[in-house]
Scaffold this motif. Structure first.
Motif, PDB file in Angstrom:
ATOM      1  N   LEU A   1      10.362  12.843  11.055  1.00  0.00           N
ATOM      2  CA  LEU A   1       9.529  12.363   9.947  1.00  0.00           C
ATOM      3  C   LEU A   1       8.798  13.513   9.266  1.00  0.00           C
ATOM      4  O   LEU A   1       8.837  13.654   8.036  1.00  0.00           O
ATOM      5  N   ILE A   2       8.135  14.346  10.057  1.00  0.00           N
ATOM      6  CA  ILE A   2       7.393  15.479   9.496  1.00  0.00           C
ATOM      7  C   ILE A   2       8.346  16.478   8.840  1.00  0.00           C
ATOM      8  O   ILE A   2       8.054  17.028   7.772  1.00  0.00           O
TER       9      ILE A   2
ATOM     10  N   LEU B   1      11.351   5.293  -1.418  1.00  0.00           N
ATOM     11  CA  LEU B   1      10.746   4.144  -0.752  1.00  0.00           C
ATOM     12  C   LEU B   1      11.652   3.614   0.352  1.00  0.00           C
ATOM     13  O   LEU B   1      11.200   3.353   1.470  1.00  0.00           O
ATOM     14  N   THR B   2      12.932   3.464   0.066  1.00  0.00           N
ATOM     15  CA  THR B   2      13.868   2.944   1.069  1.00  0.00           C
ATOM     16  C   THR B   2      13.953   3.877   2.266  1.00  0.00           C
ATOM     17  O   THR B   2      13.902   3.431   3.426  1.00  0.00           O
ATOM     18  N   HIS B   3      14.074   5.164   1.989  1.00  0.00           N
ATOM     19  CA  HIS B   3      14.178   6.147   3.075  1.00  0.00           C
ATOM     20  C   HIS B   3      12.919   6.137   3.942  1.00  0.00           C
ATOM     21  O   HIS B   3      12.997   6.208   5.177  1.00  0.00           O
ATOM     22  N   MET B   4      11.752   6.026   3.301  1.00  0.00           N
ATOM     23  CA  MET B   4      10.494   6.020   4.036  1.00  0.00           C
ATOM     24  C   MET B   4      10.339   4.748   4.848  1.00  0.00           C
ATOM     25  O   MET B   4       9.834   4.779   5.982  1.00  0.00           O
ATOM     26  N   TYR B   5      10.762   3.608   4.327  1.00  0.00           N
ATOM     27  CA  TYR B   5      10.586   2.365   5.064  1.00  0.00           C
ATOM     28  C   TYR B   5      11.459   2.309   6.303  1.00  0.00           C
ATOM     29  O   TYR B   5      11.009   1.881   7.371  1.00  0.00           O
ATOM     30  N   PHE B   6      12.692   2.752   6.181  1.00  0.00           N
ATOM     31  CA  PHE B   6      13.522   2.817   7.381  1.00  0.00           C
ATOM     32  C   PHE B   6      12.933   3.806   8.383  1.00  0.00           C
ATOM     33  O   PHE B   6      12.939   3.562   9.593  1.00  0.00           O
TER      34      PHE B   6
ATOM     35  N   GLY C   1       0.816  -1.207   0.000  1.00  0.00           N
ATOM     36  CA  GLY C   1       0.000   0.000   0.000  1.00  0.00           C
ATOM     37  C   GLY C   1       0.851   1.258   0.000  1.00  0.00           C
ATOM     38  O   GLY C   1       0.648   2.181  -0.798  1.00  0.00           O
ATOM     39  N   SER C   2       1.829   1.286   0.886  1.00  0.00           N
ATOM     40  CA  SER C   2       2.700   2.460   0.943  1.00  0.00           C
ATOM     41  C   SER C   2       3.611   2.527  -0.282  1.00  0.00           C
ATOM     42  O   SER C   2       3.945   3.611  -0.761  1.00  0.00           O
TER      43      SER C   2
END
Length: 464
Positions: free
Chosen positions: A390-391, A202-207, A160-161
């Motif tokens: 994160l924000i 994607l990699t940065h967000m998953y970590f 989904g993400s």
């Protein structure tokens, strides 16, 4: 993809499927979108990481037979479905906002990236089915069958993400279409979904997802640890959550390096805004702190480290870095907003990496948990700080793309709705989100007030 020097020429490349100019309230529309994203993104982090953490603890229960792990996994699954329910509301609001606030964007480029949103909806429905089966299947399904029902929740949390991140990566580096006479033609949705920026985003967000979920959950158990609750239940909750967060923090720096080098190629003005670099130069310095003075076109009162920006962006201390002056002021993002957000993210990320290193080294070499009270106080603070990072990271990414909604092709002001009275919608959003926050706080406090032993019912459990 247009070069930084050609962005101005690209300003009118796409006239928009609806034609005409956008509405007058782009700032308010962006604030509404930003508020919704700020509420929804932490929920996405829990959707990415929390199911894997829960399954890991349930796996410990299956391997050891210790019902303490079952109690922990069962309690966490109730938290997960509560967060998921809130995500349904916030995600639905975001879906409506895309169409209501940015109709020209959706009408113009919907055929290019719409497949990502469509597949994300399918992924969401699968996740909803299996998370319900998992939570209500405790003590009703055989042990291993119940464990297996959690695997689709982990997978759909990823897919989904992944699909939504694909759309965002495309907005930052658009591909998969042609522009003919100001109109978007020949859409290639699969090419767009796998845009060049997808890998690092994607990699940065998953970590980041594992760090946020891990540190926030660990902070809850670190608070209990400081209050003297050091039984297996609280120890397992602390160690599992902290381990997930710390193991993600280590490679996050490498992902950030990858992201920075990719941004230098695909969005050089964004990188210049990260640093406040006024002019294109070889051997560009990196400046810590200070603020960007637009009147003098330079950063004041910062600590300058020679050639570091070139080294980070090109792995070459003499590398060429594009500066802000390569485009007109109207094609630059708000530099101080982007720069402060970027440096906030980087500073907090570095601090969390050092905290993670201390935890890992203590566990590996001393085979025990850290004993100092300051470590657990730092873990308590790490949860909110990871959320701030994160924000801040999303602010740097999204505001750094401005003034473009689709980088180099459509300006945000051309995409916004022509409707007025957006103040009413903004007030409605605030009321909804405050109400949701209050409801979640009440539910979680009520859940936490119950002893962990109430989660264990071995007499009714189905064997298998």
């Amino acid at each position: 993809m247009p070069d930084a020097a050609l962005l101005t020429l690209a300003a009118e490349r796409v006239s928009g499927a609806l034609g005409g100019a956008g509405g007058p309230d782009a700032i308010l529309a962006r604030r509404m979108q930003a508020l919704s994203l700020a509420v929804h993104i932490p929920i996405v982090c829990f959707g990415i990481a929390f199911p894997a953490m829960i399954l890991f603890v349930e796996g410990l229960y299956l391997r050891t037979g210790d019902v303490t792990y079952k109690a922990l996994a069962k309690r966490w699954s109730k938290v997960a479905i509560t967060i998921f329910a809130v995500g349904v509301v916030t995600g639905t609001i975001l879906s409506f906002e895309f169409g209501l606030l940015w109709p020209n964007f959706m009408a113009t480029f919907g055929e290019v990236f719409g497949v990502g949103f469509g597949l994300e909806g399918i992924s969401f429905f699968i996740e909803a089915i299996f998370i319900a089966v998992y939570v209500y299947g405790w003590d009703r399904l055989p042990r291993r069958t119940h464990f297996l029902t959690g695997i689709p929740v982990v997978i759909t949390g990823f897919t989904g993400s992944f699909l939504v991140m694909g759309v965002n990566a495309w907005m930052n580096d658009p591909v998969g279409f042609k522009v003919v006479d100001g109109k978007v033609v020949d859409p290639k949705p699969w090419e767009a979904l796998l845009a060049p920026n997808l890998g690092h985003e994607l990699t940065h967000m998953y970590f980041a997802g594992y760090m946020v979920a891990g540190f926030i959950v660990a902070g809850v158990y670190a608070t209990a640890w400081l209050r003297g609750r050091r039984d297996l239940y609280h120890r397992a909750g602390l160690v599992v959550a902290l381990s997930f967060a710390c193991l993600a923090a280590a490679p996050q720096g490498l992902a950030g390096d990858w992201a920075g080098r990719r941004v230098a190629v695909s969005q050089p003005i964004k990188l210049a805004a990260f640093e406040g670099l006024p002019r294109t130069e070889n051997g560009a310095p990196f400046t810590i702190g200070g603020y960007y003075d637009a009147s003098d076109n330079k950063v004041k009162y910062g600590i300058e480290i020679p050639k570091l920006l070139s080294l980070l962006s090109d792995h070459n201390p003499s590398g060429r870095v594009v500066g802000l002056s390569s485009v007109p002021p109207g094609d630059r993002p708000p530099v101080n907003v982007v720069r402060i957000a970027f440096q906030t993210m980087a500073a907090i990320g570095t601090a969390l990496a050092l905290l993670s290193l201390l935890f890992v080294l203590t566990c590996v070499f001393r085979r025990r948990l850290p004993r100092t009270q300051w470590f657990y106080r730092a873990v308590v603070v790490a949860g909110p700080l990871s959320l701030v990072a994160l924000i801040a990271g999303w602010t740097a990414t999204e505001v750094g793309r401005q003034p473009w909604v689709v980088y180099g092709y459509m300006r945000t002001t051309a995409a916004v709705t022509r409707s007025d009275n957006l103040e009413i919608g903004f007030a409605f959003l605030v009321v909804v989100y405050v109400g949701l926050a209050g409801a979640v706080a009440w539910l979680l406090r009520r859940l936490a007030a119950r002893p962990p032993e109430t989660e264990v019912a071995p007499a009714r459990e189905v064997a298998g």
